[in-house]
Design a protein around this motif. Sequence first.
Motif, PDB file in Angstrom:
ATOM      1  N   MET A 291       0.957  -1.321  -0.003  1.00 42.09           N
ATOM      2  CA  MET A 291       0.086  -0.059  -0.017  1.00 42.09           C
ATOM      3  C   MET A 291       0.869   1.516  -0.076  1.00 42.09           C
ATOM      4  O   MET A 291       1.703   1.421   0.905  1.00 42.09           O
ATOM      5  N   ILE A 292       0.665   2.293  -0.922  1.00 40.63           N
ATOM      6  CA  ILE A 292       1.491   3.586  -1.037  1.00 40.63           C
ATOM      7  C   ILE A 292       0.531   4.390  -0.064  1.00 40.63           C
ATOM      8  O   ILE A 292      -0.661   4.857  -0.345  1.00 40.63           O
ATOM      9  N   ILE A 293       1.405   4.972   0.811  1.00 37.57           N
ATOM     10  CA  ILE A 293       0.679   5.862   1.660  1.00 37.57           C
ATOM     11  C   ILE A 293       1.129   7.304   1.148  1.00 37.57           C
ATOM     12  O   ILE A 293       2.032   7.542   1.322  1.00 37.57           O
ATOM     13  N   LEU A 294      -0.389   7.992   1.020  1.00 40.13           N
ATOM     14  CA  LEU A 294       0.004   9.480   0.422  1.00 40.13           C
ATOM     15  C   LEU A 294       0.040  10.308   1.566  1.00 40.13           C
ATOM     16  O   LEU A 294      -0.486  10.223   2.650  1.00 40.13           O
ATOM     17  N   LYS A 295       0.899  11.371   1.591  1.00 41.92           N
ATOM     18  CA  LYS A 295       0.956  12.457   2.472  1.00 41.92           C
ATOM     19  C   LYS A 295       0.358  13.794   2.360  1.00 41.92           C
ATOM     20  O   LYS A 295       0.259  14.107   1.141  1.00 41.92           O
ATOM     21  N   SER A 296      -0.122  14.227   3.379  1.00 38.04           N
ATOM     22  CA  SER A 296      -0.911  15.476   3.301  1.00 38.04           C
ATOM     23  C   SER A 296       0.232  16.609   3.310  1.00 38.04           C
ATOM     24  O   SER A 296       1.298  16.266   3.394  1.00 38.04           O
ATOM     25  N   THR A 297      -0.252  17.656   2.979  1.00 37.98           N
ATOM     26  CA  THR A 297       0.694  18.787   2.793  1.00 37.98           C
ATOM     27  C   THR A 297       1.413  19.184   3.863  1.00 37.98           C
ATOM     28  O   THR A 297       2.573  19.462   4.145  1.00 37.98           O
ATOM     29  N   GLU A 298       0.576  19.259   4.939  1.00 37.89           N
ATOM     30  CA  GLU A 298       1.103  19.384   6.495  1.00 37.89           C
ATOM     31  C   GLU A 298       2.264  18.252   6.654  1.00 37.89           C
ATOM     32  O   GLU A 298       3.385  18.653   7.083  1.00 37.89           O
ATOM     33  N   GLU A 299       1.941  17.114   6.207  1.00 38.84           N
ATOM     34  CA  GLU A 299       3.205  16.025   6.482  1.00 38.84           C
ATOM     35  C   GLU A 299       4.421  16.281   5.651  1.00 38.84           C
ATOM     36  O   GLU A 299       5.658  16.149   6.138  1.00 38.84           O
ATOM     37  N   ILE A 300       3.956  16.525   4.612  1.00 45.03           N
ATOM     38  CA  ILE A 300       5.143  16.785   3.430  1.00 45.03           C
ATOM     39  C   ILE A 300       5.953  18.117   4.067  1.00 45.03           C
ATOM     40  O   ILE A 300       7.198  18.179   3.964  1.00 45.03           O
ATOM     41  N   ALA A 301       5.435  19.111   4.584  1.00 40.68           N
ATOM     42  CA  ALA A 301       5.990  20.292   5.295  1.00 40.68           C
ATOM     43  C   ALA A 301       6.805  19.784   6.455  1.00 40.68           C
ATOM     44  O   ALA A 301       8.011  20.404   6.511  1.00 40.68           O
ATOM     45  N   MET A 302       6.324  18.780   7.199  1.00 42.61           N
ATOM     46  CA  MET A 302       7.355  18.403   8.522  1.00 42.61           C
ATOM     47  C   MET A 302       8.585  17.368   7.709  1.00 42.61           C
ATOM     48  O   MET A 302       9.406  17.606   8.332  1.00 42.61           O
ATOM     49  N   MET A 303       8.382  16.619   6.741  1.00 42.59           N
ATOM     50  CA  MET A 303       9.343  16.087   5.964  1.00 42.59           C
ATOM     51  C   MET A 303      10.359  17.004   5.429  1.00 42.59           C
ATOM     52  O   MET A 303      11.487  16.749   5.386  1.00 42.59           O
ATOM     53  N   ARG A 304       9.786  18.247   4.850  1.00 42.98           N
ATOM     54  CA  ARG A 304      10.548  19.112   4.388  1.00 42.98           C
ATOM     55  C   ARG A 304      11.554  19.780   5.550  1.00 42.98           C
ATOM     56  O   ARG A 304      12.737  20.171   5.325  1.00 42.98           O
ATOM     57  N   GLU A 305      11.102  19.905   6.537  1.00 46.64           N
ATOM     58  CA  GLU A 305      11.970  20.287   7.741  1.00 46.64           C
ATOM     59  C   GLU A 305      13.069  19.388   8.020  1.00 46.64           C
ATOM     60  O   GLU A 305      14.271  19.869   8.471  1.00 46.64           O
TER      61      GLU A 305
END
Length: 248
Positions: free
Chosen positions: A1-15
């Motif tokens: 299963m591919i887990i899609l990330k929300s904009t907020e989650e992507i922002a945390m990964m960006r940090e």
Amino acid sequence: MIILKSTEEIAMMREAGKILAACHQEIAGMLKPGITTWEIDQFAEKFMLAHGATPEQKGYHGYPYATCASVNDVICHGFPKQEPLKDGDIVTIDMVVNLNGWLADSAWSYGIGNISEQASNLLETTKESLFKGIEMAVAGNRIGDVAHAVQTLAESRGFSIVRDFIGHGIGSEMHEKPDVPHYGPAGKGPRIKEGMVFTIEPMLNTGSYRTKVDADGWTARTIDGGLSAQYEHTIAITSNGPVILTEL
Ligand code: MF3
Ligand code: CO
């Protein structure tokens, strides 16, 4: 299963990715003949902790270090060592930063002192092949389009693409779906969708693509002793195309 990330989650990964990129930048300035990859590892771990993050690789399936340090014919998963790097070596430093439970993964190869023309072509082509792959990481394309673009560039310059180690989805776990190979036909594999986050991390060899693993159970080398290089970014798929999370 591919887990899609929300904009907020992507922002945390960006940090997490910014911390990782800053760490690579410091390491780039430290690498010269005489330094050991053990010192680099100590530095990287302290740097992450000082930025409120932790080294996700340490303890991962028993891996003992914060970084992988892969010198010359080592493809990936090399152990940091108390052995000085020499003029003419190439080394790949790979690490995964965990910031508040969200991960970012990036590897970079570096030349030590004066390197051969072959080594410098290998580094340049490996980096270019990563960016060719990133260009294809667009919603609507397939993972095979990324893979094919990377392989085509690598082989056009006379280098081979490692098959045994591939890119991967990433989020709150280091290795998620999809698998992201760096070889194979275009038009195959999972459809790329907005919200996917995965790594592209081609390993290119000067000789055969085949690998062997040392008795330590980790260190992966080229079967023929040829050189190997790797560049890796963590990429988020957005409506504006691929976004590199692991840069400053
Ligand atoms: N960073 C590596 C990757 O790209 C994983 C290293 S394996 C570990 O997937 F055990 F060192 F963590
Ligand atoms: Co990775």
